[in-house]
Design an enzyme around this catalytic site. Structure first.
Site, PDB file in Angstrom:
ATOM      1  N   CYS A  77      93.931  81.469  -9.675  1.00  9.52           N
ATOM      2  CA  CYS A  77      93.987  82.085 -11.120  1.00  9.52           C
ATOM      3  C   CYS A  77      93.003  83.318 -10.995  1.00  9.52           C
ATOM      4  O   CYS A  77      93.948  84.410 -11.594  1.00  9.52           O
ATOM      5  CB  CYS A  77      93.599  81.069 -12.028  1.00  9.52           C
ATOM      6  SG  CYS A  77      94.335  79.511 -11.965  1.00  9.52           S
ATOM      7  N   ASP A  78      91.942  83.272 -10.488  1.00  7.11           N
ATOM      8  CA  ASP A  78      90.914  84.341 -10.828  1.00  7.11           C
ATOM      9  C   ASP A  78      90.623  85.135  -9.591  1.00  7.11           C
ATOM     10  O   ASP A  78      89.873  86.196  -9.821  1.00  7.11           O
ATOM     11  CB  ASP A  78      89.925  83.555 -11.387  1.00  7.11           C
ATOM     12  CG  ASP A  78      90.321  83.180 -12.965  1.00  7.11           C
ATOM     13  OD1 ASP A  78      91.246  83.475 -13.491  1.00  7.11           O
ATOM     14  OD2 ASP A  78      89.793  81.869 -13.068  1.00  7.11           O
TER      15      ASP A  78
ATOM     16  N   CYS B 144      89.403  77.878 -10.660  1.00  2.75           N
ATOM     17  CA  CYS B 144      90.671  78.098  -9.831  1.00  2.75           C
ATOM     18  C   CYS B 144      90.659  79.456  -9.285  1.00  2.75           C
ATOM     19  O   CYS B 144      90.848  80.510 -10.028  1.00  2.75           O
ATOM     20  CB  CYS B 144      91.551  77.924 -11.042  1.00  2.75           C
ATOM     21  SG  CYS B 144      93.541  78.435 -10.366  1.00  2.75           S
TER      22      CYS B 144
END
Length: 331
Positions: free
Chosen positions: A139-140, A136
């Site tokens: 997300c990261d 992701c």
């Protein structure tokens, strides 16, 4: 034979969508029961730092899910550690059977079984998950400002992730096993124009390499599909972008699905194609796949289940699911 119980609302799944649905349903005095499933807490339990959850500058994924579970319990949700093995949506009350042998009847059902990222299946990939290996970018990606990263894949997801990562990384290497991408042409054009992107064609990732103390990614080894030649690519982050698989096996032949198994919900609604069955989170979301959007959909599902049950108790028609031709109100 196990016990049989009849509940107003049964929630299957225990990620952000399931726990949020439980909080709202419990506060509506619906006395919900939540069956956690094979991975209590969902995908966030294998995530390290979460820095995009409103109200927490940084929180560990497992800690966030523990807080959600505690909240759901505190407001009155009964949480069951079991796995649903089959459901019958052909008639109300709906029926769910668990691995523990229990049979659950429910007047309204909320499905929040989530989705799982598809992985390459490498031992080294598993070793560094959460320590430089991710599925992701949204997300990261923030963690890799000014660093080099690698993305594996060739479809829309891979190209979109690679483009997103150029906002942070100094260089993005996209590794694809073929000599052309499957992504939409407009996305490919954007990718080819981006000076931060380099594409390694006709290669597959053989191994993720990294440090032991502390655990962290330092590079990947890619192999040419024709010659077998190995190329070492330094990077601090490795993103696998070969798609997601919704956990819709329980209902795939009973609910309308699309995009490879994601449950279809009505526009601006959590209502599915079966009246009284609602779906939320990554099980339905093939676009955003974020904890906060999953939580929002869990809220929607609980509010709509409450309204569905109220109308049913009053003897009103529930022949069509809310949202499918009916107006849905949040309050």
């Amino acid at each position: 034979m196990g016990e049989t119980r009849h509940e107003k609302v049964l929630i299957i799944g225990s990620g952000p969508a399931g726990y949020t649905a439980a909080v709202y349903a419990a506060r509506a005095m619906l006395e919900p029961v939540l069956i956690q499933g094979i991975q209590p807490g969902g995908q966030l339990t294998i995530t390290t730092d979460v820095e995009n959850w409103p109200g927490d500058t940084s929180i560990l994924g497992p800690d966030l899910m523990a807080k959600m579970e505690a909240h759901a319990r505190e407001v009155g949700t009964e949480i069951v550690s079991d796995i649903v093995t089959s459901v019958d949506l052909s008639a109300r009350p709906f029926t769910a059977v668990t691995d523990g042998g229990a049979t659950w009847k429910a007047d309204a059902l909320i499905l929040a079984t989530g989705a799982q990222a598809k992985w390459l299946g490498l031992p080294s990939e598993e070793k560094y998950k959460g320590f430089g290996v991710s599925a992701c970018a949204t997300c990261d990606g923030f963690f890799y400002r000014g660093q080099e990263v690698v993305v594996a894949g060739g479809g829309n997801t891979a190209v979109e992730e690679a483009l997103f990562l150029t906002n942070f990384a100094s260089k993005v290497t996209l590794i694809h096993r073929r000599d052309s991408l499957r992504a939409e042409k407009i996305l490919q054009e954007r990718l080819f124009r981006n000076p931060k992107v380099e594409i390694l064609w006709d290669h597959t990732v053989d191994e993720v390499v990294g440090s032991e103390a502390p655990l962290g990614v330092e590079g990947v080894r890619a192999r040419h599909v024709a010659t077998g030649a190995v190329t070492a690519i330094p990077c601090k982050g490795f993103f696998v972008a070969i798609g997601h698989a919704p956990a819709s096996e329980l209902v795939a032949d009973q609910l309308e699905t699309h995009h490879g198994g994601y449950v279809v919900t009505a526009p601006d609604s959590a209502a599915t194609s079966v009246p009284g069955v609602f779906a939320a989170g990554d099980l339905t979301d093939h676009v955003y796949r974020q904890a906060v959007t999953s939580a929002g959909m869990g809220c929607m599902a609980a509010l709509e289940a409450e309204r569905f049950l109220a109308e049913n108790d009053e003897g009103k028609s529930v022949s069509e699911p809310l949202g499918w031709g009916a107006e849905v109100r949040a309050g």
